[in-house]
Motif scaffolding. Structure first.
Motif, PDB file in Angstrom:
ATOM      1  N   GLU A  93      -4.320  -7.105 -12.029  1.00  0.00           N
ATOM      2  CA  GLU A  93      -4.732  -8.494 -11.454  1.00  0.00           C
ATOM      3  C   GLU A  93      -3.498  -8.681 -10.765  1.00  0.00           C
ATOM      4  OE1 GLU A  93      -6.546 -12.717 -12.541  1.00  0.00           O
ATOM      5  OE2 GLU A  93      -5.444 -11.574 -14.104  1.00  0.00           O
ATOM      6  N   THR A  94      -2.573  -8.949 -11.080  1.00  0.00           N
ATOM      7  CA  THR A  94      -1.373  -9.306 -10.579  1.00  0.00           C
ATOM      8  C   THR A  94      -0.828  -8.831  -9.336  1.00  0.00           C
ATOM      9  OG1 THR A  94      -0.527 -10.331 -12.754  1.00  0.00           O
ATOM     10  CG2 THR A  94       1.107 -10.024 -10.853  1.00  0.00           C
ATOM     11  N   GLN A  95      -0.926  -7.222  -9.542  1.00  0.00           N
ATOM     12  CA  GLN A  95      -0.574  -6.455  -8.322  1.00  0.00           C
ATOM     13  C   GLN A  95      -1.730  -6.747  -7.055  1.00  0.00           C
ATOM     14  OE1 GLN A  95      -0.599  -2.566 -10.176  1.00  0.00           O
ATOM     15  NE2 GLN A  95       1.713  -2.411 -10.336  1.00  0.00           N
ATOM     16  N   SER A  96      -2.812  -6.942  -7.520  1.00  0.00           N
ATOM     17  CA  SER A  96      -3.848  -7.284  -6.589  1.00  0.00           C
ATOM     18  C   SER A  96      -3.650  -8.496  -5.851  1.00  0.00           C
ATOM     19  CB  SER A  96      -5.256  -7.281  -6.939  1.00  0.00           C
ATOM     20  OG  SER A  96      -5.730  -5.998  -7.614  1.00  0.00           O
ATOM     21  N   ILE A  97      -3.068  -9.602  -6.633  1.00  0.00           N
ATOM     22  CA  ILE A  97      -3.093 -10.857  -5.801  1.00  0.00           C
ATOM     23  C   ILE A  97      -1.602 -10.604  -4.745  1.00  0.00           C
ATOM     24  CG2 ILE A  97      -1.943 -13.049  -6.713  1.00  0.00           C
ATOM     25  CD1 ILE A  97      -3.587 -13.038  -9.216  1.00  0.00           C
ATOM     26  N   ILE A  98      -0.494 -10.052  -5.406  1.00  0.00           N
ATOM     27  CA  ILE A  98       0.642  -9.889  -4.416  1.00  0.00           C
ATOM     28  C   ILE A  98      -0.036  -8.936  -3.322  1.00  0.00           C
ATOM     29  CG2 ILE A  98       2.726  -8.874  -4.252  1.00  0.00           C
ATOM     30  CD1 ILE A  98       3.271  -9.359  -7.264  1.00  0.00           C
ATOM     31  N   ALA A  99      -0.551  -7.873  -3.372  1.00  0.00           N
ATOM     32  CA  ALA A  99      -0.927  -7.066  -2.186  1.00  0.00           C
ATOM     33  C   ALA A  99      -1.958  -7.379  -1.543  1.00  0.00           C
ATOM     34  CB  ALA A  99      -1.255  -5.537  -2.868  1.00  0.00           C
ATOM     35  N   VAL A 100      -3.014  -8.078  -1.957  1.00  0.00           N
ATOM     36  CA  VAL A 100      -4.244  -8.530  -1.385  1.00  0.00           C
ATOM     37  C   VAL A 100      -4.166 -10.184  -0.905  1.00  0.00           C
ATOM     38  CG1 VAL A 100      -6.876  -8.700  -1.307  1.00  0.00           C
ATOM     39  CG2 VAL A 100      -5.478  -6.780  -2.459  1.00  0.00           C
ATOM     40  N   ALA A 159       5.961  -6.269  10.023  1.00  0.00           N
ATOM     41  CA  ALA A 159       7.195  -5.618  10.532  1.00  0.00           C
ATOM     42  C   ALA A 159       8.485  -6.437   9.775  1.00  0.00           C
ATOM     43  CB  ALA A 159       7.387  -5.565  11.962  1.00  0.00           C
ATOM     44  N   ASN A 160       8.193  -7.848   9.657  1.00  0.00           N
ATOM     45  CA  ASN A 160       9.428  -8.842   9.328  1.00  0.00           C
ATOM     46  C   ASN A 160       9.423  -8.396   7.832  1.00  0.00           C
ATOM     47  OD1 ASN A 160       9.298 -10.071  11.822  1.00  0.00           O
ATOM     48  ND2 ASN A 160       8.288 -12.139  10.880  1.00  0.00           N
ATOM     49  N   CYS A 161       8.325  -7.827   7.125  1.00  0.00           N
ATOM     50  CA  CYS A 161       8.622  -7.535   5.675  1.00  0.00           C
ATOM     51  C   CYS A 161       9.012  -6.123   5.169  1.00  0.00           C
ATOM     52  CB  CYS A 161       7.098  -7.660   5.073  1.00  0.00           C
ATOM     53  SG  CYS A 161       6.607  -9.458   5.115  1.00  0.00           S
ATOM     54  N   VAL A 162       8.947  -5.369   6.162  1.00  0.00           N
ATOM     55  CA  VAL A 162       9.255  -4.118   5.724  1.00  0.00           C
ATOM     56  C   VAL A 162      10.429  -3.779   5.090  1.00  0.00           C
ATOM     57  CG1 VAL A 162       9.381  -1.537   6.960  1.00  0.00           C
ATOM     58  CG2 VAL A 162       7.400  -2.994   7.376  1.00  0.00           C
ATOM     59  N   ASP A 163      11.516  -4.334   5.955  1.00  0.00           N
ATOM     60  CA  ASP A 163      12.757  -4.028   5.344  1.00  0.00           C
ATOM     61  C   ASP A 163      13.200  -4.964   3.939  1.00  0.00           C
ATOM     62  OD1 ASP A 163      13.582  -2.635   7.552  1.00  0.00           O
ATOM     63  OD2 ASP A 163      14.246  -4.440   8.667  1.00  0.00           O
ATOM     64  N   TYR A 164      12.182  -5.845   3.711  1.00  0.00           N
ATOM     65  CA  TYR A 164      12.600  -6.219   2.264  1.00  0.00           C
ATOM     66  C   TYR A 164      11.674  -5.824   1.150  1.00  0.00           C
ATOM     67  CZ  TYR A 164      14.671  -9.826   5.118  1.00  0.00           C
ATOM     68  OH  TYR A 164      15.356 -10.442   6.242  1.00  0.00           O
ATOM     69  N   MET A 165      10.597  -5.098   1.518  1.00  0.00           N
ATOM     70  CA  MET A 165       9.712  -4.538   0.558  1.00  0.00           C
ATOM     71  C   MET A 165      10.342  -3.490  -0.296  1.00  0.00           C
ATOM     72  SD  MET A 165       5.498  -5.016   1.852  1.00  0.00           S
ATOM     73  CE  MET A 165       5.921  -4.804   3.435  1.00  0.00           C
ATOM     74  N   GLY A 166      10.399  -3.165  -1.332  1.00  0.00           N
ATOM     75  CA  GLY A 166      10.770  -2.078  -2.192  1.00  0.00           C
ATOM     76  C   GLY A 166       9.528  -0.915  -1.923  1.00  0.00           C
ATOM     77  N   ASP A 167       9.938   0.230  -2.456  1.00  0.00           N
ATOM     78  CA  ASP A 167       8.735   1.412  -2.243  1.00  0.00           C
ATOM     79  C   ASP A 167       7.555   1.050  -2.971  1.00  0.00           C
ATOM     80  OD1 ASP A 167      10.796   2.807  -0.598  1.00  0.00           O
ATOM     81  OD2 ASP A 167      11.455   3.899  -2.212  1.00  0.00           O
ATOM     82  N   ASP A 168       7.768   0.511  -4.083  1.00  0.00           N
ATOM     83  CA  ASP A 168       6.399   0.406  -5.197  1.00  0.00           C
ATOM     84  C   ASP A 168       5.684  -0.594  -4.296  1.00  0.00           C
ATOM     85  OD1 ASP A 168       7.061   2.124  -7.120  1.00  0.00           O
ATOM     86  OD2 ASP A 168       8.528   0.356  -8.039  1.00  0.00           O
ATOM     87  N   LEU A 169       6.208  -1.488  -3.690  1.00  0.00           N
ATOM     88  CA  LEU A 169       5.190  -2.549  -3.048  1.00  0.00           C
ATOM     89  C   LEU A 169       4.705  -2.252  -1.646  1.00  0.00           C
ATOM     90  CD1 LEU A 169       4.294  -5.480  -3.152  1.00  0.00           C
ATOM     91  CD2 LEU A 169       6.333  -6.429  -2.299  1.00  0.00           C
ATOM     92  N   MET A 170       5.672  -1.557  -0.764  1.00  0.00           N
ATOM     93  CA  MET A 170       5.275  -1.296   0.498  1.00  0.00           C
ATOM     94  C   MET A 170       4.002  -0.397   0.761  1.00  0.00           C
ATOM     95  SD  MET A 170       7.895   0.413   3.492  1.00  0.00           S
ATOM     96  CE  MET A 170       9.254  -0.425   3.034  1.00  0.00           C
ATOM     97  N   GLY A 171       3.751   0.666  -0.037  1.00  0.00           N
ATOM     98  CA  GLY A 171       2.771   1.520   0.282  1.00  0.00           C
ATOM     99  C   GLY A 171       1.436   0.747  -0.121  1.00  0.00           C
ATOM    100  N   PRO A 172       1.247   0.032  -0.928  1.00  0.00           N
ATOM    101  CA  PRO A 172       0.049  -0.758  -1.250  1.00  0.00           C
ATOM    102  C   PRO A 172      -0.158  -1.979  -0.413  1.00  0.00           C
ATOM    103  CG  PRO A 172       1.076  -0.287  -3.494  1.00  0.00           C
ATOM    104  CD  PRO A 172       2.036   0.023  -2.255  1.00  0.00           C
ATOM    105  N   VAL A 173       0.823  -2.284   0.078  1.00  0.00           N
ATOM    106  CA  VAL A 173       0.687  -3.508   1.031  1.00  0.00           C
ATOM    107  C   VAL A 173       0.327  -2.960   2.569  1.00  0.00           C
ATOM    108  CG1 VAL A 173       1.974  -5.449   2.481  1.00  0.00           C
ATOM    109  CG2 VAL A 173       2.101  -5.120  -0.170  1.00  0.00           C
TER     110      VAL A 173
END
Length: 126
Positions: free
Chosen positions: A61-68, A82-96
């Motif tokens: 649920e929390t992952q969905s709230i963050i990504a969606v 593009a503003n976010c890409v440099d700040y997102m970790g690998d775990d977050l970037m793929g799903p987002v």
């Protein structure tokens, strides 16, 4: 985002428990989007350090709230993504990136509409 504490308390009062999807959909996600629009490195690091820390071990649920809910509107504006890409970790970037690609595709149109409605109002009683 301490300025949203009142909305947080209202959410709990209204539903008898904290409903994060409703809370973020009703305005707090706007604060996150404003941070991303400003693209201030200090604010972006602070925001994404928090999200990168929470996301990997969070509930679905929390992952969905963050990504969606929080980051699912980025795909409508590739500059914001593009503003976010440099700040997102690998775990977050793929799903987002996948969520944004889907939500902002022709196939994702009905999913975007569903995100705008309260599922408790449209579901039959159990």
């Amino acid at each position: 985002y301490p300025q949203h504490r009142g909305a947080y308390n209202e959410n709990i009062s209204k539903y008898g428990e904290f409903l994060p999807e409703d809370f973020f959909a009703q305005g707090c996600s706007d604060a996150v989007m404003e941070t991303i629009r400003r693209n201030d490195p200090t604010e972006m690091k602070k925001l994404f350090n928090l999200l990168n820390e929470i996301y990997p071990d969070a509930t679905n649920e929390t992952q969905s709230i963050i990504a969606v809910t929080l980051l699912g509107n980025l795909g409508a504006d590739q500059t914001l993504l593009a503003n976010c890409v440099d700040y997102m970790g690998d775990d977050l970037m793929g799903p987002v990136i996948k969520v944004n690609k889907f939500l902002h595709s022709k196939a994702g149109k009905s999913a975007r509409e569903k995100l705008k409605t309260d599922p408790r109002k449209s579901s039959a009683p159990v």
